[in-house]
Design an enzyme around this catalytic site. Structure first.
Site, PDB file in Angstrom:
ATOM      1  N   LYS A  13       0.841  -1.214   0.000  1.00  9.49           N
ATOM      2  CA  LYS A  13       0.000   0.000   0.000  1.00  9.49           C
ATOM      3  C   LYS A  13       0.870   1.257   0.000  1.00  9.49           C
ATOM      4  O   LYS A  13       0.673   2.165  -0.808  1.00  9.49           O
ATOM      5  CB  LYS A  13      -0.940   0.011   1.220  1.00  9.49           C
ATOM      6  N   ARG A  88     -10.120   0.495   8.258  1.00  8.08           N
ATOM      7  CA  ARG A  88      -9.602  -0.838   8.561  1.00  8.08           C
ATOM      8  C   ARG A  88     -10.607  -1.696   9.299  1.00  8.08           C
ATOM      9  O   ARG A  88     -10.316  -2.857   9.613  1.00  8.08           O
ATOM     10  CB  ARG A  88      -8.400  -0.679   9.474  1.00  8.08           C
ATOM     11  N   ARG A 124      11.671  -5.608   4.936  1.00  4.47           N
ATOM     12  CA  ARG A 124      11.390  -4.178   4.710  1.00  4.47           C
ATOM     13  C   ARG A 124      12.336  -3.300   5.539  1.00  4.47           C
ATOM     14  O   ARG A 124      12.625  -3.579   6.690  1.00  4.47           O
ATOM     15  CB  ARG A 124       9.952  -3.848   5.099  1.00  4.47           C
ATOM     16  N   ARG A 153      10.907  -1.482  11.106  1.00  3.99           N
ATOM     17  CA  ARG A 153       9.771  -0.989  11.882  1.00  3.99           C
ATOM     18  C   ARG A 153       9.539  -1.870  13.109  1.00  3.99           C
ATOM     19  O   ARG A 153       9.691  -3.084  13.050  1.00  3.99           O
ATOM     20  CB  ARG A 153       8.517  -0.996  10.990  1.00  3.99           C
ATOM     21  N   ARG A 164      -0.687  -9.089  13.163  1.00  7.91           N
ATOM     22  CA  ARG A 164      -1.252  -8.129  12.202  1.00  7.91           C
ATOM     23  C   ARG A 164      -2.028  -8.846  11.107  1.00  7.91           C
ATOM     24  O   ARG A 164      -3.069  -8.379  10.653  1.00  7.91           O
ATOM     25  CB  ARG A 164      -0.128  -7.289  11.578  1.00  7.91           C
TER      26      ARG A 164
HETATM   27  P1  AP5 Z   1       4.767  -1.616   1.856  1.00  4.13           P
HETATM   28  O1  AP5 Z   1       4.453  -0.766   0.684  1.00  4.13           O
HETATM   29  O2  AP5 Z   1       5.479  -1.006   3.016  1.00  4.13           O
HETATM   30  O3  AP5 Z   1       3.447  -2.384   2.332  1.00  4.13           O
HETATM   31  P2  AP5 Z   1       2.173  -1.857   3.125  1.00  4.13           P
HETATM   32  O4  AP5 Z   1       0.986  -2.545   2.536  1.00  4.13           O
HETATM   33  O5  AP5 Z   1       2.158  -0.364   3.166  1.00  4.13           O
HETATM   34  O6  AP5 Z   1       2.493  -2.483   4.530  1.00  4.13           O
HETATM   35  P3  AP5 Z   1       2.320  -1.892   5.992  1.00  4.13           P
HETATM   36  O7  AP5 Z   1       3.013  -2.860   6.893  1.00  4.13           O
HETATM   37  O8  AP5 Z   1       2.733  -0.453   6.077  1.00  4.13           O
HETATM   38  O9  AP5 Z   1       0.804  -1.997   6.162  1.00  4.13           O
HETATM   39  P4  AP5 Z   1       0.070  -1.996   7.477  1.00  4.13           P
HETATM   40  O10 AP5 Z   1      -1.322  -1.847   6.984  1.00  4.13           O
HETATM   41  O11 AP5 Z   1       0.323  -3.157   8.335  1.00  4.13           O
HETATM   42  O12 AP5 Z   1       0.711  -0.770   8.287  1.00  4.13           O
HETATM   43  P5  AP5 Z   1       0.230   0.698   8.620  1.00  4.13           P
HETATM   44  O13 AP5 Z   1       1.426   1.536   8.577  1.00  4.13           O
HETATM   45  O14 AP5 Z   1      -0.953   1.096   7.808  1.00  4.13           O
HETATM   46  O15 AP5 Z   1       5.601  -2.877   1.316  1.00  4.13           O
HETATM   47  C1  AP5 Z   1       6.133  -3.831   2.204  1.00  4.13           C
HETATM   48  C2  AP5 Z   1       7.517  -4.285   1.694  1.00  4.13           C
HETATM   49  O16 AP5 Z   1       7.349  -4.951   0.443  1.00  4.13           O
HETATM   50  C3  AP5 Z   1       8.490  -3.135   1.432  1.00  4.13           C
HETATM   51  O17 AP5 Z   1       9.793  -3.528   1.749  1.00  4.13           O
HETATM   52  C4  AP5 Z   1       8.359  -2.890  -0.086  1.00  4.13           C
HETATM   53  O18 AP5 Z   1       9.536  -2.349  -0.657  1.00  4.13           O
HETATM   54  C5  AP5 Z   1       8.086  -4.300  -0.591  1.00  4.13           C
HETATM   55  N1  AP5 Z   1       7.258  -4.353  -1.800  1.00  4.13           N
HETATM   56  C6  AP5 Z   1       6.220  -3.552  -2.152  1.00  4.13           C
HETATM   57  N2  AP5 Z   1       5.692  -3.928  -3.325  1.00  4.13           N
HETATM   58  C7  AP5 Z   1       6.413  -5.015  -3.715  1.00  4.13           C
HETATM   59  C8  AP5 Z   1       6.353  -5.868  -4.871  1.00  4.13           C
HETATM   60  N3  AP5 Z   1       5.448  -5.680  -5.848  1.00  4.13           N
HETATM   61  N4  AP5 Z   1       7.235  -6.883  -4.941  1.00  4.13           N
HETATM   62  C9  AP5 Z   1       8.174  -7.083  -3.971  1.00  4.13           C
HETATM   63  N5  AP5 Z   1       8.296  -6.303  -2.874  1.00  4.13           N
HETATM   64  C10 AP5 Z   1       7.412  -5.287  -2.757  1.00  4.13           C
HETATM   65  O19 AP5 Z   1      -0.275   0.517  10.103  1.00  4.13           O
HETATM   66  C11 AP5 Z   1       0.604   0.185  11.143  1.00  4.13           C
HETATM   67  C12 AP5 Z   1      -0.178   0.077  12.453  1.00  4.13           C
HETATM   68  O20 AP5 Z   1      -0.789   1.349  12.762  1.00  4.13           O
HETATM   69  C13 AP5 Z   1      -1.337  -0.910  12.448  1.00  4.13           C
HETATM   70  O21 AP5 Z   1      -0.914  -2.245  12.709  1.00  4.13           O
HETATM   71  C14 AP5 Z   1      -2.214  -0.335  13.562  1.00  4.13           C
HETATM   72  O22 AP5 Z   1      -1.702  -0.645  14.829  1.00  4.13           O
HETATM   73  C15 AP5 Z   1      -2.076   1.175  13.362  1.00  4.13           C
HETATM   74  N6  AP5 Z   1      -3.091   1.701  12.426  1.00  4.13           N
HETATM   75  C16 AP5 Z   1      -2.870   2.302  11.223  1.00  4.13           C
HETATM   76  N7  AP5 Z   1      -4.022   2.635  10.648  1.00  4.13           N
HETATM   77  C17 AP5 Z   1      -5.010   2.246  11.497  1.00  4.13           C
HETATM   78  C18 AP5 Z   1      -6.425   2.294  11.447  1.00  4.13           C
HETATM   79  N8  AP5 Z   1      -7.066   2.807  10.391  1.00  4.13           N
HETATM   80  N9  AP5 Z   1      -7.107   1.775  12.492  1.00  4.13           N
HETATM   81  C19 AP5 Z   1      -6.474   1.268  13.575  1.00  4.13           C
HETATM   82  N10 AP5 Z   1      -5.146   1.173  13.685  1.00  4.13           N
HETATM   83  C20 AP5 Z   1      -4.418   1.659  12.647  1.00  4.13           C
END
Ligand code: AP5
Length: 209
Positions: A13, A88, A124, A153, A164
């Site tokens: 994402k 979410r 990552r 992270r 997660r």
């Molecule tokens: P990346 O692009 O970083 O993936 P992502 O989907 O953004 O993963 P996240 O871990 O950031 O998602 P998340 O939803 O768990 O975390 P968030 O920050 O929203 O890619 C991952 C890796 O793969 C990277 O190394 C990248 O280079 C690689 N990659 C990408 N595309 C690729 C491809 N095509 N091929 C190969 N490699 C590739 O949330 C974190 C925490 O915050 C949550 O757990 C929760 O505690 C809290 N939080 C955030 N939002 C909310 C909400 N709305 N409600 C409640 N809690 C929330």
């Protein structure tokens, strides 16, 4: 355009969000980034959120909904926004529907199998300075873009990753049906080269704009 990016942790994402905002005139809103900044700044929100985030749990709806609604209301969102990591839960999606004057145009669901996301999260690296996302094997030393330190992270530890993914299945995956029923869900196969995934995203967005 008003876009939501949906997908499991590690689906890409954040990676696709960077590409989308540089191609289209939309503001990137990542609730994960907002919460991580609050943790880093040591604010009250950060202290509340950190305990949930480190364990891989969701921050409570009542906290996150307020943050997202306030952010969407800022002037830079008038021409469109890209929500990354929000909503979410079904409660968050319902709150979003109520908060929006203009409806969402599209929800992009990034589809990747679980073994692949586990592999991605394990390697990552994130820049502490500019927030850019990298694959460990592709970079040596500091951030190629800004020279910032690359870190793992706090929630990219095996136990937190497992949690997660479970939380995603239980609380976020129901949004796929929610938005399919609303007629705005588009699924994008998010495996393969990052640029190839972005081409698929652009193909979908062409039909929307
Ligand atoms: P990346 O692009 O970083 O993936 P992502 O989907 O953004 O993963 P996240 O871990 O950031 O998602 P998340 O939803 O768990 O975390 P968030 O920050 O929203 O890619 C991952 C890796 O793969 C990277 O190394 C990248 O280079 C690689 N990659 C990408 N595309 C690729 C491809 N095509 N091929 C190969 N490699 C590739 O949330 C974190 C925490 O915050 C949550 O757990 C929760 O505690 C809290 N939080 C955030 N939002 C909310 C909400 N709305 N409600 C409640 N809690 C929330």
């Amino acid at each position: 355009m008003r876009i939501v990016l949906l997908g499991a942790p590690g689906a890409g994402k954040g990676t696709q969000a960077e590409l989308i905002v540089s191609e289209y005139e939309v503001t990137h809103i990542s609730t994960g980034d907002i919460l991580r900044k609050a943790v880093k700044d040591g604010t009250e929100l950060g202290r509340t959120a950190e305990a949930y985030m480190t364990k891989g749990e969701l921050v409570p709806d009542e906290v996150v909904i307020g943050i997202a609604a306030e952010r969407i209301g800022l002037p830079d969102c008038v021409n469109g926004f890209l929500l990354d990591g929000f909503p979410r839960t079904v409660a968050q999606a319902e709150a979003l529907d109520k908060a929006l004057t203009n409806k969402l145009d599209v929800v992009l669901s990034l589809d990747v199998d679980e073994n692949e996301v586990i592999r991605r999260l394990g390697s990552r690296r994130v820049c502490q300075g500019c927030g850019r996302i990298y694959v460990a094997e592709d970079v040596t030393g500091d951030c190629p873009a800004c020279g910032g330190k690359l870190i793992i992270r706090a929630d990219d530890q095996p136990e937190a990753i497992k949690r997660r993914l479970q939380v995603y299945r239980d609380q976020t995956e129901p949004l796929v049906s929610y938005y399919r029923n609303a007629g705005i869900l588009k699924t994008v196969q998010a495996v393969g080269d990052i640029e190839d995934v972005f081409e698929r995203v652009k193909t979908v967005l062409k039909d929307v704009s």
